[in-house]
Design an enzyme around this catalytic site. Structure first.
Site, PDB file in Angstrom:
ATOM      1  CD  GLN A 185      -3.367  -4.467   6.285  1.00 13.27           C
ATOM      2  OE1 GLN A 185      -3.302  -3.368   5.749  1.00 13.27           O
ATOM      3  NE2 GLN A 185      -3.761  -5.549   5.621  1.00 13.27           N
TER       4      GLN A 185
ATOM      5  CG  ASP B 103     -10.423  -1.492   3.925  1.00 13.73           C
ATOM      6  OD1 ASP B 103     -10.054  -1.727   2.760  1.00 13.73           O
ATOM      7  OD2 ASP B 103      -9.759  -1.812   4.921  1.00 13.73           O
TER       8      ASP B 103
ATOM      9  CE  LYS C 222      -3.921  -2.312   2.082  1.00 10.39           C
ATOM     10  NZ  LYS C 222      -4.603  -2.742   3.305  1.00 10.39           N
TER      11      LYS C 222
END
Lengths: 240, 240
Positions: free
Chosen positions: A97, A120, A53
């Protein structure tokens, strides 16, 4: 002869487009998009995802912030970190995460991310809007959106097609099925171990394999000309 | 020989159970559940739905409130009514009878219903929780929940079965598909006019017909022993 969808080439194309958008945003409004990633502990797969990322952000000009917290951090402290990021005007997107260590309730943490920064797209309000006809989520979960981008940029139409999604995780299987449905496909959602799963797959025009492991679908199960995306192995503990 | 699911007998059984619950709630806590129904205009089907709800409330001891608003009421006034009901401690559930007249945006109105009183379960947050594994909505949309009750009270198990849902409306098709998925079925969602819809239906163990019209599925399309629920004709304008 099978035609291979070139994911790397498509990704490069998309990176270029995003870099252009970021540049124009910065020139016109003096704003650089900022992405914060909250990392708890030192899981190896987590570290490599974060690295990917960070690299992707650097390539397209997005500012990335990483907040590493120790494995034994409390849920309250993780939530406090999320609240700080919600309030930080340089942060436009927040990723926590996953998976988090077992002593932390993931739902409690994810629900605290401001809906405007939930890049997300895992907030139930986003998933609800993604599911419902006539509604649009603010953000789409990235792997499902990636699957649809791969199809559309490979010239594969979805409307009227028979699509089969293998797996029904909240992260991939469920949202990709909902997106295919919205795009007008007839969608079947099946677990790998369900009876008849091979028979169901062999009738599909589009197969999304999101069963938690790569390469579970055999070539001779597929209808000639079927489009297949194998999501591979991500967060096996999140899959059913 | 086909066995007919006796919906009326099952409804009577459930009414009896709810009447017991309402009585015990009232005895133990001195509280009587209250349901408010907001009705805009004078559509005939709307009036008959409202009448059915009023009768069902009376039978089980739920207090019902009906708020009739004229056809030409403004969106702002409908929303103001919803806000009053949100604040009314005697009202525990709010139904806005759909469809609303064309000049009113249904999503705007439904989004104003307090999530704790959204007994129709149409709020995207509720739909999101209904869709996601490990999450539970506060309320389930009534027709989809009714379909699952009919199956379970007829001794039809869902887990591992092949279920086909015809129709994908926000009100029936989509949520019933999500509920069947959560209950462990392999689920296919198909539009009536999709190619192969008859072929897909003939392989199903469970068929939910929610295509906006009754009797669209023919007996000879069905696999012997398949369970079929025909949701019939409700709100044709809400279906696809």
């Amino acid at each position: 002869m099978a035609k291979i969808i070139d994911g790397k080439a498509i990704a490069k194309e998309i990176h270029g487009e995003i870099a252009d958008e970021v540049r124009s945003l910065s020139e016109k409004h003096g704003k650089v998009p900022g992405l914060a990633v909250v990392i708890v502990g030192t899981r190896e797969d987590t570290q490599s995802f974060v690295l990917m990322k960070r690299k992707a952000c650097a390539e397209v000009g997005i500012k990335s912030f990483e907040l590493g917290l120790p494995e034994d951090v409390s849920e309250t402290e993780v939530i406090a970190t999320v609240h700080e990021l919600n309030a930080n005007p340089d942060v436009h997107g927040i990723l926590v995460q996953l998976p988090l260590p077992k002593h932390i309730n993931e739902d409690n943490v994810l629900s605290e991310i401001s809906i405007e920064k939930d890049v997300d797209g895992f907030h139930p309000l986003n998933i609800g809007k993604l599911a419902m006809k006539g509604r649009e989520p603010l953000f789409m979960p990235c792997t499902p959106k990636g699957c649809l981008e791969l199809l559309s940029r490979s010239g594969i139409s979805i409307k009227g097609k028979k699509a089969v999604v293998l797996g029904r995780s909240n992260i991939v299987g469920l949202p990709v099925a909902l997106l295919l449905l919205k795009a007008g496909a007839t969608v079947t959602i099946v677990r790998f171990h369900a009876p008849d799963s091979a028979k169901i797959i062999c009738e599909a025009d589009i197969v999304i394999a999101a069963a938690g492991q790569a390469m579970m679908i055999k070539g001779d199960w597929l209808k000639p000309g079927a489009a297949v995306i194998d999501v591979g192995t991500i967060w096996p503990d999140s899959y059913s």
